[in-house]
Design an enzyme around this catalytic site. Sequence first.
Site, short mmCIF file in Angstrom:
data_model
loop_
_atom_site.label_atom_id
_atom_site.label_comp_id
_atom_site.label_asym_id
_atom_site.label_seq_id
_atom_site.Cartn_x
_atom_site.Cartn_y
_atom_site.Cartn_z
N LYS A 13 16.53 -39.39 -131.53
CA LYS A 13 15.28 -39.24 -130.76
C LYS A 13 14.07 -39.15 -131.70
CE LYS A 13 16.65 -35.38 -128.81
NZ LYS A 13 18.03 -35.14 -129.33
N ARG A 88 14.86 -29.59 -122.01
CA ARG A 88 16.27 -29.40 -122.33
C ARG A 88 17.00 -28.64 -121.22
NH1 ARG A 88 15.69 -29.90 -128.12
NH2 ARG A 88 17.68 -29.87 -129.21
N ARG A 127 23.47 -35.88 -142.57
CA ARG A 127 22.12 -35.32 -142.66
C ARG A 127 22.15 -33.93 -143.33
NH1 ARG A 127 18.32 -34.89 -137.36
NH2 ARG A 127 19.43 -32.95 -136.96
N ARG A 133 19.26 -29.20 -143.49
CA ARG A 133 18.65 -28.46 -142.38
C ARG A 133 19.65 -27.42 -141.90
NH1 ARG A 133 16.53 -31.41 -136.89
NH2 ARG A 133 17.61 -29.88 -135.61
N ARG A 144 25.31 -26.50 -130.80
CA ARG A 144 24.21 -27.31 -130.26
C ARG A 144 24.74 -28.38 -129.30
NH1 ARG A 144 21.70 -29.17 -135.64
NH2 ARG A 144 20.47 -30.57 -134.34
P1 ADP Z 1 18.14 -31.76 -132.16
O1 ADP Z 1 17.64 -32.66 -131.07
O2 ADP Z 1 18.58 -32.51 -133.38
O3 ADP Z 1 19.15 -30.75 -131.68
P2 ADP Z 1 15.60 -30.29 -132.24
O4 ADP Z 1 14.77 -30.38 -133.45
O5 ADP Z 1 15.14 -30.98 -131.01
O6 ADP Z 1 17.02 -30.82 -132.71
O7 ADP Z 1 15.86 -28.76 -131.86
C1 ADP Z 1 16.29 -27.80 -132.79
C2 ADP Z 1 16.50 -26.44 -132.11
O8 ADP Z 1 15.24 -25.96 -131.58
C3 ADP Z 1 17.45 -26.43 -130.92
O9 ADP Z 1 18.80 -26.31 -131.32
C4 ADP Z 1 16.93 -25.20 -130.15
O10 ADP Z 1 17.37 -24.00 -130.75
C5 ADP Z 1 15.44 -25.28 -130.33
N1 ADP Z 1 14.76 -26.07 -129.27
C6 ADP Z 1 14.09 -27.24 -129.44
N2 ADP Z 1 13.60 -27.70 -128.29
C7 ADP Z 1 13.97 -26.82 -127.33
C8 ADP Z 1 13.80 -26.74 -125.92
N3 ADP Z 1 13.14 -27.69 -125.24
N4 ADP Z 1 14.32 -25.67 -125.27
C9 ADP Z 1 14.98 -24.71 -125.93
N5 ADP Z 1 15.20 -24.71 -127.25
C10 ADP Z 1 14.71 -25.76 -127.96
#
Ligand code: ADP
Length: 189
Positions: A13, A88, A127, A133, A144
């Site tokens: 994404k 999410r 990654r 990270r 996750r």
């Molecule tokens: P990825 O899509 O690779 O899992 P993100 O960078 O989108 O990574 O998100 C990293 C973390 O940030 C998630 O695992 C969560 O803890 C938090 N997070 C991000 N966006 C949201 C959201 N919309 N609602 C709740 N938690 C979020």
Amino acid sequence: MNLILFGPPGAGKGTQAKRLVEQRGMVQLSTGDMLRAAIASGSELGQKVKGVLDRGDLVTDEIVIALIEERLPEAEAAGGAIFDGFPRTVAQAQALDVMLAKRGQKIDSVVRLEVDEPALIERITKRYAEQGRSDDNPETFVNRLARYNADTAPLLPYYREQGKLVEVDGMGAVEAVAASIDATLTVVA
Ligand code: ADP
């Protein structure tokens, strides 16, 4: 045009959002990036959410909805937003629909990047080795993925019922996925 890039962690994404920003001048709204920036700055919000991200859990709907709402005017001025990692949960999706409607806007398309779990695990392992990270470590990543399946996947019927869901094969090379996304957007625009 307001677009959601949808898919599990590691689906690509962020990569595709950055390309769309460069090519179309839209604004990427990544709640993950916003939360990581808050953590890096040491702000009160950052301190509050750090443990949640480290565990791979979701931060509260209230926090991410507020982060997004703050940035909507900027995205509107640029001609559209690419939502990456938001919404999410169904509650976040409903809140987003309300926030956009108040501004006379809507989600035009939800592009789902389909990538199978073995490929996701392979990508994230790579990654983690390259970028380190912290939430890409294997235990956190498994959580996750579980959160995605339990909390985020239910958004698929939500957007399918609205007729907004388009599915794109996310397994190919970055350029091939980009071409598939662009093909779906020609239909929307
Ligand atoms: P990825 O899509 O690779 O899992 P993100 O960078 O989108 O990574 O998100 C990293 C973390 O940030 C998630 O695992 C969560 O803890 C938090 N997070 C991000 N966006 C949201 C959201 N919309 N609602 C709740 N938690 C979020």
